[in-house]
Every structure is written in C-alpha cells, then in structure tokens.
Write a protein that holds these residues in place. Sequence first.
Motif, PDB file in Angstrom:
ATOM      1  N   MET A  83       0.840  -1.193   0.000  1.00 40.97           N
ATOM      2  CA  MET A  83       0.000   0.000   0.000  1.00 40.97           C
ATOM      3  C   MET A  83       0.874   1.241   0.000  1.00 40.97           C
ATOM      4  SD  MET A  83      -2.872   1.257   2.779  1.00 40.97           S
ATOM      5  CE  MET A  83      -3.867  -0.187   2.497  1.00 40.97           C
ATOM      6  N   ASP A  84       0.513   2.233  -0.820  1.00 35.54           N
ATOM      7  CA  ASP A  84       1.273   3.479  -0.875  1.00 35.54           C
ATOM      8  C   ASP A  84       1.062   4.273   0.399  1.00 35.54           C
ATOM      9  OD1 ASP A  84       2.602   5.723  -1.551  1.00 35.54           O
ATOM     10  OD2 ASP A  84       1.140   6.420  -3.053  1.00 35.54           O
ATOM     11  N   PRO A  85       2.105   4.642   1.122  1.00 28.59           N
ATOM     12  CA  PRO A  85       1.946   5.393   2.345  1.00 28.59           C
ATOM     13  C   PRO A  85       1.188   6.689   2.151  1.00 28.59           C
ATOM     14  CG  PRO A  85       4.210   4.590   2.174  1.00 28.59           C
ATOM     15  CD  PRO A  85       3.534   4.303   0.879  1.00 28.59           C
ATOM     16  N   GLY A  86       1.340   7.328   0.981  1.00 30.16           N
ATOM     17  CA  GLY A  86       0.643   8.579   0.739  1.00 30.16           C
ATOM     18  C   GLY A  86      -0.857   8.422   0.740  1.00 30.16           C
ATOM     19  N   ASN A  87      -1.379   7.272   0.239  1.00 25.87           N
ATOM     20  CA  ASN A  87      -2.815   7.024   0.225  1.00 25.87           C
ATOM     21  C   ASN A  87      -3.352   6.804   1.625  1.00 25.87           C
ATOM     22  OD1 ASN A  87      -2.764   7.165  -2.550  1.00 25.87           O
ATOM     23  ND2 ASN A  87      -2.472   4.948  -2.816  1.00 25.87           N
ATOM     24  N   ASN A  88      -2.504   6.349   2.533  1.00 25.32           N
ATOM     25  CA  ASN A  88      -2.933   6.030   3.889  1.00 25.32           C
ATOM     26  C   ASN A  88      -2.876   7.238   4.805  1.00 25.32           C
ATOM     27  OD1 ASN A  88      -3.762   4.292   5.992  1.00 25.32           O
ATOM     28  ND2 ASN A  88      -1.649   4.085   6.686  1.00 25.32           N
ATOM     29  N   THR A  89      -1.927   8.136   4.579  1.00 27.00           N
ATOM     30  CA  THR A  89      -1.717   9.235   5.505  1.00 27.00           C
ATOM     31  C   THR A  89      -2.054  10.598   4.932  1.00 27.00           C
ATOM     32  OG1 THR A  89       0.551   9.608   4.797  1.00 27.00           O
ATOM     33  CG2 THR A  89       0.222   7.932   6.473  1.00 27.00           C
ATOM     34  N   GLY A  90      -2.110  10.719   3.641  1.00 24.73           N
ATOM     35  CA  GLY A  90      -2.357  12.015   3.039  1.00 24.73           C
ATOM     36  C   GLY A  90      -1.084  12.784   2.753  1.00 24.73           C
ATOM     37  N   ILE A  91       0.056  12.335   3.224  1.00 26.04           N
ATOM     38  CA  ILE A  91       1.342  12.987   2.970  1.00 26.04           C
ATOM     39  C   ILE A  91       2.379  11.929   2.633  1.00 26.04           C
ATOM     40  CG2 ILE A  91       0.873  14.948   4.505  1.00 26.04           C
ATOM     41  CD1 ILE A  91       2.724  13.585   6.529  1.00 26.04           C
ATOM     42  N   SER A  92       3.470  12.362   2.050  1.00 25.04           N
ATOM     43  CA  SER A  92       4.540  11.434   1.699  1.00 25.04           C
ATOM     44  C   SER A  92       5.858  11.784   2.374  1.00 25.04           C
ATOM     45  CB  SER A  92       4.745  11.408   0.183  1.00 25.04           C
ATOM     46  OG  SER A  92       5.081  12.705  -0.282  1.00 25.04           O
ATOM     47  N   GLU A  93       5.908  12.929   3.071  1.00 27.05           N
ATOM     48  CA  GLU A  93       7.147  13.324   3.736  1.00 27.05           C
ATOM     49  C   GLU A  93       6.862  14.225   4.926  1.00 27.05           C
ATOM     50  OE1 GLU A  93       8.413  17.172   1.023  1.00 27.05           O
ATOM     51  OE2 GLU A  93       9.090  15.168   0.388  1.00 27.05           O
ATOM     52  N   PHE A  94       7.867  14.334   5.794  1.00 30.74           N
ATOM     53  CA  PHE A  94       7.803  15.198   6.965  1.00 30.74           C
ATOM     54  C   PHE A  94       8.949  16.202   6.892  1.00 30.74           C
ATOM     55  CE2 PHE A  94       5.916  11.184   8.283  1.00 30.74           C
ATOM     56  CZ  PHE A  94       4.729  11.585   8.896  1.00 30.74           C
ATOM     57  N   GLN A  95       8.874  17.210   7.754  1.00 34.51           N
ATOM     58  CA  GLN A  95       9.933  18.202   7.885  1.00 34.51           C
ATOM     59  C   GLN A  95      10.523  18.108   9.286  1.00 34.51           C
ATOM     60  OE1 GLN A  95      10.904  20.627   5.500  1.00 34.51           O
ATOM     61  NE2 GLN A  95       9.575  19.636   4.006  1.00 34.51           N
ATOM     62  N   LEU A  96      11.807  17.775   9.383  1.00 37.16           N
ATOM     63  CA  LEU A  96      12.493  17.740  10.676  1.00 37.16           C
ATOM     64  C   LEU A  96      13.082  19.130  10.941  1.00 37.16           C
ATOM     65  CD1 LEU A  96      14.367  14.306  10.418  1.00 37.16           C
ATOM     66  CD2 LEU A  96      12.409  14.832  11.868  1.00 37.16           C
ATOM     67  N   LEU A  97      12.526  19.834  11.913  1.00 40.99           N
ATOM     68  CA  LEU A  97      12.936  21.215  12.164  1.00 40.99           C
ATOM     69  C   LEU A  97      14.282  21.314  12.872  1.00 40.99           C
ATOM     70  CD1 LEU A  97       9.547  22.859  13.199  1.00 40.99           C
ATOM     71  CD2 LEU A  97      10.565  22.606  10.919  1.00 40.99           C
ATOM     72  N   GLY A  98      14.682  20.264  13.608  1.00 37.52           N
ATOM     73  CA  GLY A  98      15.974  20.264  14.282  1.00 37.52           C
ATOM     74  C   GLY A  98      16.018  21.208  15.469  1.00 37.52           C
ATOM     75  N   PHE A  99      17.185  21.799  15.703  1.00 35.00           N
ATOM     76  CA  PHE A  99      17.393  22.636  16.893  1.00 35.00           C
ATOM     77  C   PHE A  99      17.191  24.123  16.623  1.00 35.00           C
ATOM     78  CE2 PHE A  99      20.061  18.865  17.447  1.00 35.00           C
ATOM     79  CZ  PHE A  99      19.567  18.402  18.645  1.00 35.00           C
ATOM     80  N   SER A 100      17.644  24.578  15.475  1.00 30.97           N
ATOM     81  CA  SER A 100      17.574  26.005  15.193  1.00 30.97           C
ATOM     82  C   SER A 100      17.498  26.220  13.686  1.00 30.97           C
ATOM     83  CB  SER A 100      18.795  26.736  15.768  1.00 30.97           C
ATOM     84  OG  SER A 100      18.813  28.089  15.379  1.00 30.97           O
ATOM     85  N   GLU A 101      16.752  27.256  13.292  1.00 30.14           N
ATOM     86  CA  GLU A 101      16.646  27.602  11.883  1.00 30.14           C
ATOM     87  C   GLU A 101      17.604  28.720  11.499  1.00 30.14           C
ATOM     88  OE1 GLU A 101      12.633  28.374  10.852  1.00 30.14           O
ATOM     89  OE2 GLU A 101      11.854  26.505  11.687  1.00 30.14           O
ATOM     90  N   LYS A 102      18.399  29.201  12.470  1.00 28.40           N
ATOM     91  CA  LYS A 102      19.340  30.283  12.193  1.00 28.40           C
ATOM     92  C   LYS A 102      20.519  29.744  11.389  1.00 28.40           C
ATOM     93  CE  LYS A 102      18.174  32.789  16.425  1.00 28.40           C
ATOM     94  NZ  LYS A 102      18.676  33.348  17.704  1.00 28.40           N
ATOM     95  N   PRO A 103      20.803  30.302  10.219  1.00 25.43           N
ATOM     96  CA  PRO A 103      21.896  29.793   9.359  1.00 25.43           C
ATOM     97  C   PRO A 103      23.261  29.867  10.034  1.00 25.43           C
ATOM     98  CG  PRO A 103      20.457  31.289   8.137  1.00 25.43           C
ATOM     99  CD  PRO A 103      20.057  31.394   9.578  1.00 25.43           C
ATOM    100  N   GLU A 104      23.482  30.883  10.876  1.00 20.23           N
ATOM    101  CA  GLU A 104      24.796  31.038  11.496  1.00 20.23           C
ATOM    102  C   GLU A 104      25.088  29.948  12.524  1.00 20.23           C
ATOM    103  OE1 GLU A 104      21.888  33.862  13.636  1.00 20.23           O
ATOM    104  OE2 GLU A 104      22.340  33.208  11.582  1.00 20.23           O
ATOM    105  N   LEU A 105      24.051  29.248  13.000  1.00 17.55           N
ATOM    106  CA  LEU A 105      24.251  28.189  13.994  1.00 17.55           C
ATOM    107  C   LEU A 105      24.399  26.807  13.368  1.00 17.55           C
ATOM    108  CD1 LEU A 105      21.722  29.202  16.828  1.00 17.55           C
ATOM    109  CD2 LEU A 105      24.212  29.508  16.791  1.00 17.55           C
ATOM    110  N   GLN A 106      24.077  26.680  12.088  1.00 17.14           N
ATOM    111  CA  GLN A 106      24.083  25.368  11.449  1.00 17.14           C
ATOM    112  C   GLN A 106      25.472  24.741  11.414  1.00 17.14           C
ATOM    113  OE1 GLN A 106      21.124  23.779  10.572  1.00 17.14           O
ATOM    114  NE2 GLN A 106      20.418  25.565  11.720  1.00 17.14           N
ATOM    115  N   LEU A 107      26.489  25.553  11.112  1.00 20.22           N
ATOM    116  CA  LEU A 107      27.853  25.028  11.052  1.00 20.22           C
ATOM    117  C   LEU A 107      28.317  24.572  12.427  1.00 20.22           C
ATOM    118  CD1 LEU A 107      30.348  24.514   9.326  1.00 20.22           C
ATOM    119  CD2 LEU A 107      31.113  26.859   9.831  1.00 20.22           C
ATOM    120  N   LEU A 108      27.965  25.328  13.460  1.00 18.25           N
ATOM    121  CA  LEU A 108      28.332  24.962  14.827  1.00 18.25           C
ATOM    122  C   LEU A 108      27.655  23.658  15.238  1.00 18.25           C
ATOM    123  CD1 LEU A 108      29.658  25.606  17.567  1.00 18.25           C
ATOM    124  CD2 LEU A 108      27.606  26.958  18.123  1.00 18.25           C
TER     125      LEU A 108
END
Length: 314
Positions: free
Chosen positions: A1-26
């Motif tokens: 069964m296609d997961p998209g037909n069962n849930t309505g979506i095919s992917e998620f977004q993992l937000l992580g710890f921070s969206e600030k670009p300057e912190l990503q390298l750290l």
Amino acid sequence: MDPGNNTGISEFQLLGFSEKPELQLLIFGLFLSMYLITVAGNMLLILAVNSDSHLHTPMYIFLANLSFVDICFTSTTIPKMLWNIQTQSKVITYAGCMTQMYFFILFTGLDIFLLTVMAYDRFVAICHPLYYTIIMNPWICGLLVLVCWILSVFHSLLHTSMVLRLSFCTEVEIPHFFCELNQMIQLACSDTFLNNMVMYFAAMLVVVGPFIGILYSYSKIVSSICGISSAQGKYKAFSTCTSHLSVVSLFYCTGLGVYLSSAATQNSHSSAVASVMYTVVTPMLNPFIYSLRNKDIKCGILTQMPSPKSREMN
C-alpha cells in the motif's frame, strides 16, 4: 500500500534545533564530533573485549553488546540530521520516518534490557558468588541477549504498527531532530487514544519494570556488601558495580529529565535539546565510564593501541 494514500502525505519536515543559518555550522561540527567519538569509543571497547581472553566473561560480553547497541542507537538519528544540515534540507520521507522511529525504539529498548541484565549479572556475582559460573554460563548469557533482542523487536513493532494506522492530513513539521514516537502521535490528525494508552502501558512494562528490577538487584547487592566484614572486601565488591551504576544513573536520569522538561515547558524545541542527553551524550560517555573505572578494560584497550616500537617499524 502506498503510504501517501494512507496518511495524506509522503514526507515530513524535521525542524531540528535552530533555523538560524549562522548556527548550522556549529551544530554540524558539534554533533559530528560527538558521533565520531561515540563510534570510536564504543568500537574500541568492543575490540578490547573480543581480543582479550581475560574479558570473555558475562559482564564484558554484555558490555560489548551494549556498546554495539549504542553505536546503532546514535547511527539511527545523527547521520540523517547531519545530512539534512549539509544539504540544507529538512525533508524525511514517510517510509524513512517510520524506519527511523522503528530502529530508535528498538535500540532504546535494547539499552534498557541490557542494563537490566547487567544488573542481574552483578547481583549473581556478589550475592551468589559460589553459583556464579553455574548460573551465568555461556548458554544462559546467550539466551539472555537473545531475549533482550526479541522483546525489543516486538516492542518496536507494536509502536510502529500503531503509528502506521494514524493519518497525517497536512504537511507535517516535526519540532525535533528525529522522528520521535510521542511527537508523531501528537501530530496525527486521527484519533490517538489507543496509541497513547499503548505507549503509556508499554512504558510501564519496558521502562519502569526493568528499572524496578535494577533497583531490587542493587538493594540486594548493597545488603550483601554491608554483610562483608573487611573494608577492603566491601570496596572490592562495590567497585565491580560502580561503572554499571554510573551508566544506569546517567541513562535514566537524562531520560527522566527529558520527560519532566517536556511536561513542564510544553516546548518541543526544549524537548529536542534535552533529548540530546540520552540519545547522544550517554552513548558517548559509556565507554569512557567503563574504561576509566575498570583496570581490565584499560588493559584491553591498551592492547589495541600500537606500541611506540611498532610505529617506528612502520
């Protein structure tokens, strides 16, 4: 069964710890360093146990299994997080999320069960030393490890199958750095009453039950140690438990801290930061705790290190 037909979506977004670009390298550098230390430290401990015949005892066999599980435990979440930071993407597919959640629950359960088995091993060694070789024979040790795997597999399958029946109707953002069970249940748009009941009931059996078993084992150990007449004998008996007791305390205290912090603040990002303690820091520190407090492990690790003469010959 296609997961998209069962849930309505095919992917998620993992937000992580921070969206600030300057912190990503750290963040990338910090977690890459911790991951490499975790893998190297636990791998070195496994090699030390396997190569030294003096360490082919139940306690060290369980320890080698724990180190293997810790490597797998961190490998379930950290590489994906590092990949997302490197590619500047937050996407994880539905199948990838379910797979990550399955293995995370599996290795969490294995950590708990192995720590419980190790507590039982110390209980038999100190409280029933004359019967230790009979009770903890190789066949029993292998059976205990097998039971740990079987229980963890069924526990993980139960939770994953329960999440698979849920529907996620819109594009879902997960305020975490991995697909955590509780977050997945909270983000579902279908009825989650049964999922919550199963999660709390399983937590009582898989987390609280083993913890009570560990406490009972150590209550008997302390009682037995108090009965030893000489101070040197007491110290020697208790010294065999300090490493395991330190690891148990670290694992359960950090896990409890995550639960209490998330319950108190209701802040998902705070919960994600707190989760680092038991998902990354604890597996990283385990080999250091055992090696620093155990002369046999130190000797085993030193044998894995190239001697100055061998380096000169090379």
